[in-house]
Design a protein around this motif. Structure first.
Motif, mmCIF file in Angstrom:
data_model
loop_
_atom_site.group_PDB
_atom_site.id
_atom_site.type_symbol
_atom_site.label_atom_id
_atom_site.label_comp_id
_atom_site.label_asym_id
_atom_site.label_seq_id
_atom_site.Cartn_x
_atom_site.Cartn_y
_atom_site.Cartn_z
ATOM 1 N N PRO A 1 10.177 -17.574 -5.982
ATOM 2 C CA PRO A 1 9.895 -17.702 -4.815
ATOM 3 C C PRO A 1 9.753 -15.963 -4.162
ATOM 4 C CG PRO A 1 11.685 -19.001 -5.068
ATOM 5 C CD PRO A 1 11.566 -18.316 -6.465
ATOM 6 N N ILE A 2 10.577 -15.095 -4.685
ATOM 7 C CA ILE A 2 10.557 -13.944 -4.569
ATOM 8 C C ILE A 2 8.974 -13.150 -4.996
ATOM 9 C CG2 ILE A 2 11.278 -11.356 -5.173
ATOM 10 C CD1 ILE A 2 14.005 -12.636 -5.805
ATOM 11 N N TYR A 3 8.490 -13.793 -6.231
ATOM 12 C CA TYR A 3 7.130 -13.163 -6.394
ATOM 13 C C TYR A 3 6.106 -13.733 -5.341
ATOM 14 C CZ TYR A 3 8.721 -11.913 -11.047
ATOM 15 O OH TYR A 3 9.597 -11.315 -12.130
ATOM 16 N N VAL A 4 6.156 -15.097 -5.057
ATOM 17 C CA VAL A 4 5.452 -15.572 -3.954
ATOM 18 C C VAL A 4 5.652 -15.228 -2.517
ATOM 19 C CG1 VAL A 4 4.558 -17.808 -2.960
ATOM 20 C CG2 VAL A 4 5.074 -17.688 -5.625
ATOM 21 N N GLY A 5 6.701 -14.835 -2.049
ATOM 22 C CA GLY A 5 6.941 -14.525 -0.735
ATOM 23 C C GLY A 5 6.514 -13.069 -0.625
ATOM 24 N N ILE A 6 7.026 -11.970 -1.524
ATOM 25 C CA ILE A 6 6.688 -10.864 -1.425
ATOM 26 C C ILE A 6 5.138 -10.697 -1.493
ATOM 27 C CG2 ILE A 6 6.928 -8.292 -2.097
ATOM 28 C CD1 ILE A 6 9.730 -8.973 -2.812
ATOM 29 N N GLY A 7 4.383 -11.479 -2.384
ATOM 30 C CA GLY A 7 3.026 -11.151 -2.968
ATOM 31 C C GLY A 7 2.429 -11.819 -1.666
ATOM 32 N N VAL A 8 2.646 -12.682 -0.915
ATOM 33 C CA VAL A 8 1.879 -13.132 0.461
ATOM 34 C C VAL A 8 1.898 -12.148 1.291
ATOM 35 C CG1 VAL A 8 1.831 -14.665 2.336
ATOM 36 C CG2 VAL A 8 2.099 -15.665 -0.214
ATOM 37 N N LEU A 9 3.158 -11.501 1.644
ATOM 38 C CA LEU A 9 3.338 -10.345 2.351
ATOM 39 C C LEU A 9 2.395 -9.037 1.986
ATOM 40 C CD1 LEU A 9 7.100 -10.321 3.175
ATOM 41 C CD2 LEU A 9 5.363 -11.307 4.602
ATOM 42 N N ILE A 10 2.398 -8.944 1.017
ATOM 43 C CA ILE A 10 1.529 -7.678 0.433
ATOM 44 C C ILE A 10 0.019 -7.910 0.690
ATOM 45 C CG2 ILE A 10 0.712 -6.439 -1.525
ATOM 46 C CD1 ILE A 10 3.510 -6.810 -2.839
ATOM 47 N N ALA B 1 0.533 -2.907 9.915
ATOM 48 C CA ALA B 1 0.729 -2.772 8.527
ATOM 49 C C ALA B 1 1.953 -2.050 8.061
ATOM 50 C CB ALA B 1 -0.743 -2.311 7.914
ATOM 51 N N SER B 2 2.185 -0.758 8.781
ATOM 52 C CA SER B 2 3.098 0.033 8.310
ATOM 53 C C SER B 2 4.584 -0.531 8.547
ATOM 54 C CB SER B 2 3.030 1.407 9.107
ATOM 55 O OG SER B 2 1.855 1.985 9.139
ATOM 56 N N ALA B 3 4.523 -1.279 9.597
ATOM 57 C CA ALA B 3 6.109 -2.061 9.810
ATOM 58 C C ALA B 3 6.171 -3.113 8.480
ATOM 59 C CB ALA B 3 6.060 -2.636 11.191
ATOM 60 N N LEU B 4 5.253 -3.556 8.296
ATOM 61 C CA LEU B 4 4.967 -4.959 7.140
ATOM 62 C C LEU B 4 5.486 -4.203 6.014
ATOM 63 C CD1 LEU B 4 5.225 -7.764 6.437
ATOM 64 C CD2 LEU B 4 2.555 -7.640 6.446
ATOM 65 N N PHE B 5 4.892 -2.925 5.705
ATOM 66 C CA PHE B 5 4.885 -2.334 4.283
ATOM 67 C C PHE B 5 6.347 -1.797 4.031
ATOM 68 C CE2 PHE B 5 4.928 1.562 1.631
ATOM 69 C CZ PHE B 5 4.326 1.196 0.659
ATOM 70 N N ALA B 6 6.862 -1.448 5.114
ATOM 71 C CA ALA B 6 8.567 -0.915 5.266
ATOM 72 C C ALA B 6 9.472 -2.140 4.734
ATOM 73 C CB ALA B 6 8.819 -0.257 6.697
ATOM 74 N N LEU B 7 8.889 -3.352 5.388
ATOM 75 C CA LEU B 7 9.769 -4.537 5.206
ATOM 76 C C LEU B 7 9.458 -4.780 3.752
ATOM 77 C CD1 LEU B 7 11.478 -6.921 6.061
ATOM 78 C CD2 LEU B 7 9.175 -8.198 6.634
ATOM 79 N N ILE B 8 8.480 -4.839 3.113
ATOM 80 C CA ILE B 8 8.185 -4.851 1.758
ATOM 81 C C ILE B 8 9.020 -4.174 0.765
ATOM 82 C CG2 ILE B 8 6.596 -5.060 -0.106
ATOM 83 C CD1 ILE B 8 4.316 -6.060 2.056
ATOM 84 N N MET B 9 8.984 -2.868 1.100
ATOM 85 C CA MET B 9 9.974 -1.703 0.175
ATOM 86 C C MET B 9 11.356 -1.982 0.501
ATOM 87 S SD MET B 9 7.828 0.180 -1.345
ATOM 88 C CE MET B 9 6.841 -1.096 -1.656
ATOM 89 N N MET C 1 0.842 -1.279 0.041
ATOM 90 C CA MET C 1 -0.004 0.252 -0.104
ATOM 91 C C MET C 1 0.868 1.331 -0.035
ATOM 92 S SD MET C 1 -2.442 1.277 3.029
ATOM 93 C CE MET C 1 -2.315 2.909 2.853
#
Length: 386
Positions: free
Chosen positions: A114-123, A211-219, A1
């Protein structure tokens, strides 16, 4: 997000050794010519376009998400799906981008999957937390608390991408953290006529922080992918990474929608939606398109500059969302929100000034390198025999 190299607000445009040697072979005149860097006017123009996409997309998507709940929408999974469900639209610009040259290095599919799947699940789960938080908080409070993703990003980028901390960056992190804490303390007295359930304030506050902490990890993971796996920052890779990860996130949302049974309530929700079915569909479509525009702008900024700069740009929407929320949803702009907003803006300005100062320093260093190469070439020519 509102909603991916060493992460630092420093322009990574210093010339490599090969370009310096090429300049030396071309002669003193070519060597002393200032090379094109990431801090040039053309670079700033492209960055400005990406920033505009983030600002407009985040503002419109957040407001439409609040409108969905205020007009009778209640499905958390449907709201979650809109944050990634527009990803198939990216196939159109992806097909229009030129094909990569044959000599361009392509990472193996076994690494990218694995990158697509892993980051996608986190998103997907990050979108779900944002959907719950947006229902439980006034949109002005939601947008300001979400600014903590910048502080979290400083932490994750330090751990994952070797972020260096300066006094200005530390100042920004502290200001934004205090800004969110101030909102949490004052949330009990926050009056609003937007129909937000007041008993859900603590839950909404915790969810938006998580959610903000997880979004920072995703970035940070996005940037690590560009830096260590893809090793290319082309538009094609930006669109591919954004589209495939969001397709996985959309699949997570659809699975949640089906498993929770929310899909059975969609026809009744659509019929009861304020101003009818057409507005229901337009609200969801507009939200999905806006989130994808913001996400593409964010990923492009991650590729061009850093995830930290992308998050800095997202904080620019802070003065915009609460103003529109006051006009559209009746949220009260209390004194606590004004102070928190000013603290967030000051933190943003600290980041921008750090980026500007680092860019100036990198530009001066680049000029000295090129001038030294030209002088060395001129000296070698002077001792050549006639």
């Amino acid at each position: 997000m509102a909603h991916a190299q060493e992460i630092q607000l420093q322009i990574r445009g210093t010339p490599d050794e090969e370009s310096v040697h090429d300049a030396g072979r071309e002669g003193p005149k070519a060597a002393t010519r200032r090379p094109t860097t990431r801090g040039g006017l053309r670079w700033w123009m492209t960055v400005a376009v990406d920033m505009l996409m983030v600002l407009c997309g985040t503002t419109v998507a957040t407001l439409l998400g609040r409108l969905y709940y205020n007009s009778g929408g209640n499905s958390k999974w449907m709201a979650t799906l809109t944050q990634s469900g527009g990803s198939p639209l990216l196939l159109v610009p992806l097909l229009m981008t030129p094909a990569p040259p044959a000599e361009e290095r392509q990472p193996a599919a076994s690494k990218m999957l694995p990158i697509y799947v892993g980051i996608g699940v986190l998103i997907g789960f990050d979108n779900l937390m944002y959907s719950y938080a947006l229902q439980y908080l006034p949109v002005s409070t939601f947008s300001l608390v979400a600014a903590t993703q910048l502080a979290f990003n400083a932490v994750t980028s330090r751990l994952i991408n070797a972020q260096r901390f300066t006094a200005l960056i530390a100042n920004s992190v502290v200001l934004l953290t205090f800004s969110a804490a101030l909102l949490g303390v004052g949330s009990a007295s926050d009056g609003t006529s937007s129909g937000v359930p007041r008993g859900k304030y603590p839950v909404g506050f915790v969810l938006v922080l998580a959610a903000s902490a997880l979004f920072a990890l995703i970035m940070s993971l996005f940037e690590a992918t560009f830096e260590k796996v893809i090793r290319a920052r082309t538009l094609r890779w930006v669109l591919s990474l954004q589209m495939y990860t969001n397709l996985v996130a959309a699949a997570v949302s659809v699975a949640g929608l089906m498993a929770s049974g929310d899909w059975r309530t969609i026809p009744a929700e659509m019929a009861a939606f304020r101003d009818g079915r057409a507005r229901y569909v337009l609200t969801l479509v507009g939200t999905a398109v806006s989130w994808q525009a913001a996400a593409v702008g964010m990923v492009r900024l991650v590729a061009r500059v850093s995830s930290l700069f992308a998050n800095v740009t997202a904080t620019l929407s802070l003065p915009l969302v609460p103003v529109f929320a006051v006009a559209l949803f009746g949220d009260r702009m209390t004194g606590i929100k004004v102070v928190a907003m000013l603290m967030a803006v000051w933190g943003f300005l600290s980041y921008v000034y750090q980026h500007y100062a680092d860019g100036r320093r990198a530009g001066r260093a680049e000029c000295r390198v090129c001038a030294g190469a030209g002088a060395a070439r001129a000296g070698s020519d002077a001792v050549l025999p006639a």
